[in-house]
Scaffold this active site. Structure first.
Site, mmCIF file in Angstrom:
data_model
loop_
_atom_site.group_PDB
_atom_site.id
_atom_site.type_symbol
_atom_site.label_atom_id
_atom_site.label_comp_id
_atom_site.label_asym_id
_atom_site.label_seq_id
_atom_site.Cartn_x
_atom_site.Cartn_y
_atom_site.Cartn_z
ATOM 1 N N ASP A 164 0.873 -1.168 0.000
ATOM 2 C CA ASP A 164 0.000 0.000 0.000
ATOM 3 C C ASP A 164 0.911 1.219 0.000
ATOM 4 O OD1 ASP A 164 -2.294 1.524 0.097
ATOM 5 O OD2 ASP A 164 -2.416 1.488 2.288
ATOM 6 N N GLU A 198 -1.143 -1.201 -6.125
ATOM 7 C CA GLU A 198 -2.371 -0.575 -6.600
ATOM 8 C C GLU A 198 -1.996 0.621 -7.470
ATOM 9 O OE1 GLU A 198 -6.516 0.675 -4.372
ATOM 10 O OE2 GLU A 198 -4.674 0.547 -3.232
ATOM 11 N N ASP A 254 -3.395 0.671 7.627
ATOM 12 C CA ASP A 254 -2.614 0.531 6.400
ATOM 13 C C ASP A 254 -2.184 -0.910 6.151
ATOM 14 O OD1 ASP A 254 -2.760 3.293 5.935
ATOM 15 O OD2 ASP A 254 -1.104 3.634 7.341
#
Ligand SMILES: [Zn+2]
Length: 370
Positions: A184, A268, A351
């Site tokens: 992330d 991502e 997170d």
């Protein structure tokens, strides 16, 4: 075993005469590029081979074009050809003239083997032999492995010289491992890994912000285009150069480490694209350089036979409990850093939970495509 192309960059230390010839060569390459771009603007771009013939003619008319090594001019034409091809494909805009004032100006020469077996480019210890320039010292900070393809000589407007040596080399893939991670990307931390590791940002800008602020104020007080103005402008250029180098070094080290340790990495990419659209966030994101990081991961994964899965569709990675899939709307609020899943009672760091979801989503995508 696969073959990869790689470039080694070093600081070049030319003597006075070599500097003069490099500057001339850089100038000639720029002249040829601009000359034929101008021609193309007048009567349409034709082809590399047509321009190449015209270049031979031009060299007869302008004797000074014979001074630099011939590959540098041919390569300038090849670069122009590529710019036009990219333009026709709709990849980039119409080719632009090269300006003397660019922060970097360069020319490229190719390695060539004569019938006798000798070559025009050689490296011995910390010296490189380049066409027309002869032997030049360079700061050889690492060994060069592989077969040399070409060498780019760059001069910066801060009056530094560099060489980039492009080589092809055989690489052994890394031994397979079972480790899989999701990443992330964040602003507070650079990256949060699904195995629980948090990677801090290379906090570079803060450290140099004061200096840049001071130089910018000083620049504003100088008369534009004056000697002092250029002096300050150069200093600014050096600070920015330094920041860029530190940042790139950080990204290289981190991407290499992650690729070596893991068989599969999920990132991502949609989030990166979306956040870059937000101009306020864009500055801090360019500061943490996510796009560059993904680019490095992409080619290193290819080199070393690792899998990189990019998620470019929207999904609510932070709101889902990565253990049971419960959607917790309260987590929408960015202030919620830790939470307990009402369903399965898992306790989450916001997170890390998100990065585990990213990994799971990546595994799903991978399963559906293979
Ligand atoms: Zn749960």
């Amino acid at each position: 075993m696969t073959v990869r192309e790689k470039a080694y960059k070093f600081r070049l230390c030319p003597n006075k005469e070599q500097k003069i010839l490099i500057n001339k060569s850089v100038g000639c390459a720029r002249y040829v590029y601009n000359h034929f771009l101008d021609k193309a603007k007048e009567n349409e771009y034709q082809s590399y081979s047509k321009f190449s013939k015209q270049l031979t003619q031009l060299k007869k008319e302008m004797k000074w074009l014979k001074e630099p090594d011939k590959f540098s001019l041919q390569n300038a034409l090849k670069d122009l050809d590529r710019s036009f091809k990219n333009f026709f494909k709709g990849k980039y805009g119409f080719p632009k003239f090269k300006s003397k004032k660019n922060p970097k100006n360069s020319y490229r020469t190719n390695k060539f083997t004569r019938k006798s077996g000798t070559t025009n480019i050689e490296i011995k210890y910390n010296k490189i032999k380049l066409p027309k320039l002869g032997w030049i010292k360079f700061r050889k900070s690492k060994e060069i492995k592989g077969e040399i393809l070409n060498v780019t000589v760059t001069r910066t407007n801060t009056d530094k010289y560099f060489i980039s040596i492009a080589v092809t080399e055989d690489i052994e893939g890394l031994a397979k491992t079972d480790k899989q991670i999701g990443i992330d990307l964040g602003l507070k931390e650079f990256a949060i890994i699904s195995d629980g590791e948090k990677i801090a940002n290379a906090r570079i800008l803060k450290q140099y912000e004061k200096k840049i602020g001071r130089l910018n104020r000083s620049l504003a007080r100088k008369e534009k285009g004056s000697n002092n103005w250029y002096k300050v402008k150069n200093k600014l250029g050096k600070v920015h150069e330094k920041i860029a180098n530190i940042r790139l070094d950080f990204l290289h080290k981190l991407s290499t480490k992650l690729i070596k340790e893991n068989q599969l990495i999920v990132v991502e990419t949609l989030k990166v694209k979306n956040m870059l659209k937000n101009s306020k966030l864009a500055k801090s994101i360019s500061d943490v350089s996510w796009s560059k990081f993904i680019e490095l991961l992409t080619y290193k994964a290819k080199w070393y036979g690792r899998d990189l899965v990019k998620i470019d569709t929207f999904f609510v990675s932070s709101q889902l409990c990565s253990n049971c899939g419960y959607k917790n709307e309260n987590v929408k609020d960015l202030k919620v850093r830790k939470w307990e899943c009402p369903e399965c009672k898992s306790f989450w760091d916001r997170d890390i939970n998100a990065s585990i979801n990213i990994l799971n989503e990546g595994l799903k995508i991978k399963a559906s495509t293979t």
